[in-house]
Design an enzyme around this catalytic site. Structure first.
Site, PDB file in Angstrom:
ATOM      1  N   HIS A 127     -10.069  92.887  62.619  1.00 21.61           N
ATOM      2  CA  HIS A 127      -9.091  93.506  63.520  1.00 21.61           C
ATOM      3  C   HIS A 127      -8.842  92.580  64.712  1.00 21.61           C
ATOM      4  O   HIS A 127      -8.808  93.013  65.864  1.00 21.61           O
ATOM      5  CB  HIS A 127      -9.574  94.888  63.986  1.00 21.61           C
ATOM      6  CG  HIS A 127      -9.766  95.864  62.866  1.00 21.61           C
ATOM      7  ND1 HIS A 127      -8.764  96.691  62.406  1.00 21.61           N
ATOM      8  CD2 HIS A 127     -10.842  96.127  62.092  1.00 21.61           C
ATOM      9  CE1 HIS A 127      -9.217  97.429  61.403  1.00 21.61           C
ATOM     10  NE2 HIS A 127     -10.476  97.102  61.191  1.00 21.61           N
TER      11      HIS A 127
ATOM     12  N   TYR B 260     -20.464  95.286  64.430  1.00 21.80           N
ATOM     13  CA  TYR B 260     -19.657  95.186  65.645  1.00 21.80           C
ATOM     14  C   TYR B 260     -20.462  94.512  66.750  1.00 21.80           C
ATOM     15  O   TYR B 260     -19.934  93.713  67.525  1.00 21.80           O
ATOM     16  CB  TYR B 260     -19.222  96.569  66.123  1.00 21.80           C
ATOM     17  CG  TYR B 260     -18.131  97.238  65.308  1.00 21.80           C
ATOM     18  CD1 TYR B 260     -17.721  96.733  64.084  1.00 21.80           C
ATOM     19  CD2 TYR B 260     -17.528  98.397  65.760  1.00 21.80           C
ATOM     20  CE1 TYR B 260     -16.733  97.365  63.347  1.00 21.80           C
ATOM     21  CE2 TYR B 260     -16.540  99.034  65.027  1.00 21.80           C
ATOM     22  CZ  TYR B 260     -16.142  98.513  63.823  1.00 21.80           C
ATOM     23  OH  TYR B 260     -15.168  99.139  63.098  1.00 21.80           O
TER      24      TYR B 260
END
Length: 360
Positions: free
Chosen positions: A71, A338
């Protein structure tokens, strides 16, 4: 000065009370230890580690210093959430009270290439951080697809491996991805969706789905399995992708927000006891009760290289009291990966030339 001897003293804890308190501390420490062990890959040397997940994303997309490993291309947004109060009987989280909660979000493409054309993929994503008055946060990442292609971190890793460029040709093996899907029938709902999905012309016209299940917990301690998503309240239709260059999504968003706010309804779907809560490849029946939890209102946009969202890690396991994780194995893997991506990109920023500094 206050004389300490004049202050009221708590009676000493009894043996049973002390044992319970120490046991509670031990449980918390053990849970934290387990989380760190997962992140560091120390529970099992053969276990898939977060670094391995991030490494395979880098091999597929290249390394772009200072950017998220997935992303990567996005834009910051900010606004607020206004609750209807409908979810307050299911959850003690302040965000579901009838008040405004500040929100910082990020629209993005599901790619590790920050320079990918907006029309290169049909999926759009929306990540949000709600900051409650008590300081607790709720962070969530949603996608325009209704289901995830696989249900485990290991399968996701194998899917990424199937897309790796062949050193001899510089391109992926054309038989690898079909072979992967043939071995993973759970991906069929995703494949059926992707066959008809088309890149939309605007972030503003998309519905975004949480995909993973969580639990709402009310003040009495009762737990309700849920999934959530946001549905646009704009009257615009999800137009087919126009020929507007590589960066039309951000341009469209800036134009729309200059004209006024954008709004989405936060829908929370309540699971039945036999609905799967640990498998993101499966949908729930359409007759499940849906709460209108409130309205997400976006007021302004910011460039991702200097906007508020730049330094936010949208970890899906950062949850306020009243929302708890499910046993979906993708959640722990997402959280750990993440963190690995965040550490890499923030560590790279100081090495970039001043005119290239970016930490989206």
């Amino acid at each position: 000065m206050v004389d300490p001897s004049s202050l009221p003293r708590r009676p000493p804890l009894g043996g049973a009370q002390l044992t319970l308190r120490l046991a509670g501390i031990a449980v918390i420490v053990a849970a934290l230890g387990g989380a760190f062990a997962y992140v560091n890959g120390t529970l099992d040397p053969q276990r898939l580690t977060p670094d391995a997940l991030v490494n395979v994303l880098e091999k597929n997309n290249g390394v772009h210093p200072g950017f998220r490993r997935n992303h990567s291309k996005g834009v910051c947004v900010a606004g607020y959430f206004e609750s209807t109060g409908e979810a307050s009987s299911y959850s003690s989280a302040q965000v579901f009270a009838s008040t405004r909660t500040p929100v910082v979000g990020r629209f993005a493409l599901p790619s590790g290439n920050p320079y990918a054309p907006d029309g290169s993929v049909p999926i759009r994503s929306l990540a949000l951080r709600f900051t409650q008055a008590n300081g607790q946060q709720w962070r969530t990442g949603m996608n325009s697809m209704p289901v995830f292609p696989v249900g485990t971190p290991e399968a996701f890793y194998q899917f990424q491996q199937a897309q790796l460029p062949d050193p001899a040709t510089g391109k992926p093996n054309p038989t690898a991805v079909p072979a992967f899907f043939a071995a993973h029938p759970e991906a069929m709902p995703f494949l059926q969706w992707i066959k008809t999905a088309r890149p939309s012309a605007s972030y503003a016209t998309e519905t975004y789905n949480g995909i993973n299940a969580f639990y709402l917990v009310n003040p009495a301690g009762q737990r309700q399995a849920v999934r959530w998503g946001v549905v646009p309240l704009s009257q615009d239709s999800a137009d087919a992708m126009p020929a507007q260059g590589a960066d039309f999504l951000e341009q469209d968003l800036v134009k729309r927000l200059a004209a006024g706010t954008l709004r989405w309804q936060l829908n929370i779907t309540l699971a039945h006891p036999d609905d799967p809560v640990n498998d993101a490849t499966k949908t729930w029946p359409s007759d499940r009760k849906v709460l209108n939890a409130g309205t997400l209102v976006l007021e302004r946009t910011q460039a991702q290289d200097n906007g508020e969202c730049r330094d936010i890690n949208y970890d899906p396991l950062i949850l306020p009291n009243g929302i708890e994780r499910s046993d979906d194995p993708l959640l722990a893997a997402r959280s750990a990966a993440y963190a690995s991506s965040y550490l890499r990109r923030t560590g790279e920023v100081s090495q970039l030339p001043a005119n290239q500094e970016s930490r989206p």
